[in-house]
Design a protein around this motif. Structure first.
Motif, PDB file in Angstrom:
ATOM      1  N   LYS A  44       0.996  -1.092   0.009  1.00 19.42           N
ATOM      2  CA  LYS A  44       0.147   0.017   0.235  1.00 19.42           C
ATOM      3  C   LYS A  44       0.548   1.296   0.446  1.00 19.42           C
ATOM      4  O   LYS A  44       0.641   2.459  -0.596  1.00 19.42           O
ATOM      5  N   THR A  45       1.913   1.570   1.145  1.00 19.47           N
ATOM      6  CA  THR A  45       2.837   2.263   0.950  1.00 19.47           C
ATOM      7  C   THR A  45       3.296   2.836  -0.335  1.00 19.47           C
ATOM      8  O   THR A  45       3.710   3.838  -0.376  1.00 19.47           O
ATOM      9  N   THR A  46       4.088   1.496  -0.756  1.00 18.10           N
ATOM     10  CA  THR A  46       4.544   1.334  -1.974  1.00 18.10           C
ATOM     11  C   THR A  46       3.822   2.428  -3.054  1.00 18.10           C
ATOM     12  O   THR A  46       4.171   2.931  -3.912  1.00 18.10           O
ATOM     13  N   ALA A 165      -3.151   9.854   1.393  1.00 22.16           N
ATOM     14  CA  ALA A 165      -3.398  10.242   3.170  1.00 22.16           C
ATOM     15  C   ALA A 165      -2.639   8.824   3.537  1.00 22.16           C
ATOM     16  O   ALA A 165      -3.534   7.673   3.292  1.00 22.16           O
ATOM     17  N   ASP A 166      -1.852   8.152   4.651  1.00 21.66           N
ATOM     18  CA  ASP A 166      -1.083   6.909   4.646  1.00 21.66           C
ATOM     19  C   ASP A 166      -1.622   6.564   5.402  1.00 21.66           C
ATOM     20  O   ASP A 166      -1.462   7.033   6.889  1.00 21.66           O
ATOM     21  N   GLU A 167      -2.445   5.916   6.104  1.00 21.26           N
ATOM     22  CA  GLU A 167      -3.481   5.508   7.657  1.00 21.26           C
ATOM     23  C   GLU A 167      -3.157   7.069   8.670  1.00 21.26           C
ATOM     24  O   GLU A 167      -2.638   6.373   9.325  1.00 21.26           O
ATOM     25  N   PRO A 168      -3.846   7.121   7.282  1.00 19.55           N
ATOM     26  CA  PRO A 168      -3.890   9.051   8.942  1.00 19.55           C
ATOM     27  C   PRO A 168      -4.605   8.735  10.279  1.00 19.55           C
ATOM     28  O   PRO A 168      -4.604   9.396  10.997  1.00 19.55           O
ATOM     29  N   ILE A 754       7.083   4.928   9.432  1.00 16.93           N
ATOM     30  CA  ILE A 754       5.930   5.363   9.802  1.00 16.93           C
ATOM     31  C   ILE A 754       5.616   3.842   9.840  1.00 16.93           C
ATOM     32  O   ILE A 754       4.795   3.687  11.126  1.00 16.93           O
ATOM     33  N   ASN A 755       6.194   3.324   8.683  1.00 18.60           N
ATOM     34  CA  ASN A 755       6.020   1.615   9.044  1.00 18.60           C
ATOM     35  C   ASN A 755       6.657   0.583   9.902  1.00 18.60           C
ATOM     36  O   ASN A 755       7.545   0.879  10.081  1.00 18.60           O
TER      37      ASN A 755
HETATM   38 MG    MG Z   1       2.503   1.214   4.964  1.00 19.80          MG
END
Ligand code: MG
Ligand code: ADP
Length: 755
Positions: A44-46, A165-168, A754-755
């Motif tokens: 997802k982040t990628t 938005a990455d896991e906001p 973050i991860n």
């Molecule tokens: Mg991620």
């Protein structure tokens, strides 16, 4: 508007390939609120990083408004991140030392707005996320939900079309999460494309318009669950600008303020080192000045084998004759004739014919008669030196003028010491003598009848102009010994004077004119001959009436007044075309006694020694200044390096909002520059008293003014400013090193935090 075609991303991890995103085909439109759902590590982040331009795809295409991003250059990517994308992160990534409004403004500062415009714009954005009343709060004073709103406000700066938005809500409680979701939904309603990564399928279900599921890098489902909010939008105009300098300064200043302790530590260690650098700079520049003073002697005479002195009479013969004369006086074996004979012998320079013969020798370049004359004004005594024509200046041992008179230029050149003696009573600025007319008495061998009152005789007066006063102040003692009390004139002008006064070609100066029989003269400055002095010898003779008045007394007195203490004034300067061979030396010896060019062995010895000493000191000073510059510089660089680690987040944020590598370097250079300038100014102010203090100590210990003519710590303003500016520049440019390192940090580092 946003199209992903067979988008691929593989990471290389220790020879192993990680296929994070596999052949993804997706199309997004404005007004959509897309949730990307997937397990941890599913890519997802990628995917979001690829869309946000933080990662480069390994394959496939990313099309923005139909433009393939593979044509993008580095600059286009930063513009894209700045204008098209707004990032929202799981842990907000606010810059902790900036207030809420300043966190928003830093994103605006990349857009070249004025301060006023930035303020109103930032307030409007805070209002939009319901945080206007918290504008002046620092992140630490706000709840997670509030911080995330600020982060959203920041993401909205520069009105991007796409919000990533990455896991906001990953770090938020359920109630707050709902508020943030509503806010993101509103953004989608207001024409943004919102792409949100989440674990939470319930939130996704309730708020988003579309859900994309990803597993092991592959899209496994893509469904529209609500009507998108899209309308027709005008095409995007990309604005191009970089971080404003004032913003960079502000960020830098805040950084230093927030890391107060390390900044004060840096300043504290910089200031004393800078003072030392300034003192040493001053010292070195002054020493280099001495080196320059000495070099004419050092280089020309010591190594110069083309200057010889030829004397019609050897020193030994001269002394022998004078001794004989004294013995004869004591034994009363003297008459006018014997004095005349001796006089003839002692004071006969080369005649014209002999000179011509010497000059016509094929290895001889030029011959110059001795050119020294007594000059008195009031009761002060100077030596007038006829300078060689300029072509031969290099052969002179002790002249290093910044002005050299033309070969027959009329007028005199004064050392400021000589000028001071003249002006002493009237003026304390010796330079005031320049351009003035003054009247001299000239005394010389042939022109004056021997009598002490005749010094004032009109016949010997001449009026001339002072064309130059030079300042031997900064010269070493060695130099000032030569310069002090000297007056110089071109040889052409000396010849004019000689003709004017009907003087013969004089080779001897007259020493103090003292009536040798005047008892008042005893103990005053009189003539030393062979270690004794004539006055002493004559006085008892007269008192005891042993010496008859008719016994050539006049001649003896005249003789006494004219005999120099040594006969070097009889030496003719011979400039040869090269070093003399033994045969050539023999040829010259037929004309008299040959002396090497050493004018004064002690002077040459001390020039050599002083030169060596100065070279040594210079070397030490240069090494020391190097160490002193290196230490605080390394310290500043270290402090800045450490701050990169502490500020990874901040740098990443700046990059994700579109800061260029250049902008990051600017911020770091501003920081080192501020430290350097602040400490430089303080050091500059302190360096003057420090210089005086150090100078006093040096003076008390080593009496340098006596030995060198001045103290090497004498305030030299250009040297001080030069050293200060150099060290400030060096330290400022050292900020480039950590700055470059920071600028190369990949924005992904931030996301991966973050991860
Ligand atoms: Mg991620
Ligand atoms: P998610 O955000 O869904 O948890 P990521 O996109 O962070 O997943 O990661 C997808 C895969 O790619 C993971 O296996 C992860 O270990 C790998 N990965 C991510 N970034 C890198 C990287 N810089 N180098 C190597 N592997 C990476």
């Amino acid at each position: 508007m946003l199209e992903l075609k067979k988008l691929d991303k593989t990471y290389k991890l220790k020879k192993k390939k990680v296929h994070a995103v596999k052949s993804v085909d997706l199309t997004f439109k404005r007004g959509e609120f897309v949730s990307i759902l997937g397990l941890s590590g599913s890519g997802k982040t990628t995917l979001v990083s690829l869309i946000g331009g933080l990662e480069e795809p390994s394959g496939g295409q990313l099309l923005i408004d139909g433009i393939d991003t593979c044509t993008f250059k580095q600059k286009d990517w930063t513009d894209y991140r700045k204008n098209t994308i707004g990032f929202v992160f799981q842990d907000f990534n606010l810059i902790t030392h900036l207030t809420a409004i300043d966190n928003v403004k830093i994103a605006l500062s990349l857009s070249g707005y004025s301060e006023v415009k930035k303020n109103t714009e930032a307030m409007a954005l805070l209002e939009k996320v319901g945080m206007a009343e918290y504008a002046q709060h620092f992140p630490a004073e706000l709840s997670g939900g509030q911080q995330q709103r600020i982060a959203i406000a920041r993401a909205l700066a520069n009105s991007p079309e796409i919000i990533l938005a990455d896991e906001p809500t990953g770090a938020l409680d359920p109630d707050t999460s709902v508020q943030i979701m509503t806010l993101l939904q509103d953004l989608a309603k207001q024409d943004h494309l919102v792409i949100m990564v989440t674990h939470n399928k319930y939130l996704a279900q309730d708020y988003s318009s579309r859900i994309v599921k990803i597993d092991k890098g592959v899209i496994i489902s893509d469904e529209n669950i609500k009507e998108a909010y899209n309308k027709e939008f005008p095409p995007v105009v990309m604005k191009k600008s970089s971080l404003q300098f004032t913003s960079a300064l502000k960020v830098a200043f805040n950084n230093l303020k927030i890391r107060r302790k390390s900044s004060i530590f840096a300043l504290m260690s910089l200031i004393p080192s800078m003072i030392l650098v300034i003192l040493l700079g001053n010292f070195i520049v002054n020493l280099l000045g001495y080196e320059k003073d000495i070099s004419p002697i050092y280089n020309r005479i010591i190594n110069d084998e083309t200057v010889q002195y030829l004397s019609p009479m050897s020193d030994h013969d001269f002394e022998w004759d004078v001794k004989n004369m004294i013995t004869n006086i004591q034994k009363k074996r003297i008459n006018e004739e014997s004095v005349k004979a001796l006089e003839q012998k002692l004071f006969t320079p080369y005649d014209d014919e002999t000179l011509k013969n010497i000059e016509s020798l094929d290895f001889v370049e030029a011959v110059f008669p001795p050119n020294y004359y007594d000059v008195t004004i009031e009761d002060e005594h100077f030596i007038l030196v006829g300078l060689l024509p300029e072509a031969y200046q290099a052969y002179q041992y002790d002249f290093n003028f910044d002005y050299y008179p033309k070969d027959d230029e009329e007028g005199l050149i004064f050392s400021s010491d000589a000028a001071n003696v003249l002006l002493g009573k009237y003026n304390d600025n010796p330079m005031a003598l320049e351009g003035q007319s003054i009247t001299f008495n000239m005394t010389s061998y042939n022109s004056i009848p021997f009598h002490y009152e005749t010094q004032a005789s009109n016949k010997n007066q001449f009026t001339t102009e002072v064309i130059k006063v030079f300042d031997p102040e900064s010269k070493t003692t060695l130099m000032s010994n030569y310069y002090k009390g000297y007056i110089y004139a071109s040889s052409g002008y000396i010849n004019t004077l000689k003709n004017q006064f009907d003087l013969e070609d004089i080779s001897l100066i007259l020493y103090e004119l003292v009536d040798v029989l005047d008892p008042r003269a005893a103990g005053s400055k009189y003539l030393p001959i062979g270690g004794k002095n004539l006055t002493d010898l004559l006085l008892p003779l007269r008192t005891k009436n042993l010496l008859q008045e008719d016994m050539a007394l006049f001649s003896i007195r005249k003789f006494a007044a004219e005999v120099p203490s040594s006969n070097f004034m009889m030496r003719y300067q011979i400039i040869t075309k090269g070093p003399l061979t033994e045969t050539q030396k023999e040829i010259l010896t037929a004309y008299g006694t040959l002396y090497p060019s050493q004018f004064d062995e002690f002077a040459i010895y001390s020039a050599k020694e002083t030169g060596k000493f100065i070279d040594k000191i210079l070397l030490y000073a240069k090494i020391t200044i190097g160490v002193i510059i290196a230490l605080p510089s390394i310290l500043v660089a270290l402090i800045l390096y450490i701050s990169i680690i502490l500020r990874t987040k901040e740098i990443g944020v700046l990059k994700s909002i579109g800061a260029k590598a250049k902008d990051i370097i600017t911020i770091f250079t501003c920081e080192s520059g501020m430290l350097a300038i602040t400490s430089g100014i303080v050091a500059l102010m302190l360096s003057f008293p420090a210089l005086n203090y150090a100078k006093e100590i040096l003076e008390k210990q080593y009496h340098l003014t006596y030995y060198l003519g001045s103290n090497p710590l004498d305030t030299n303003v250009p040297a001080i400013l030069g050293s200060m500016i150099s060290i400030v520049l060096i330290i400022t440019f050292l900020g480039l090193l950590p700055g470059r390192k920071a600028s190369k940090l990949h924005p992904r580092v931030l996301l991966r935090n973050i991860n």
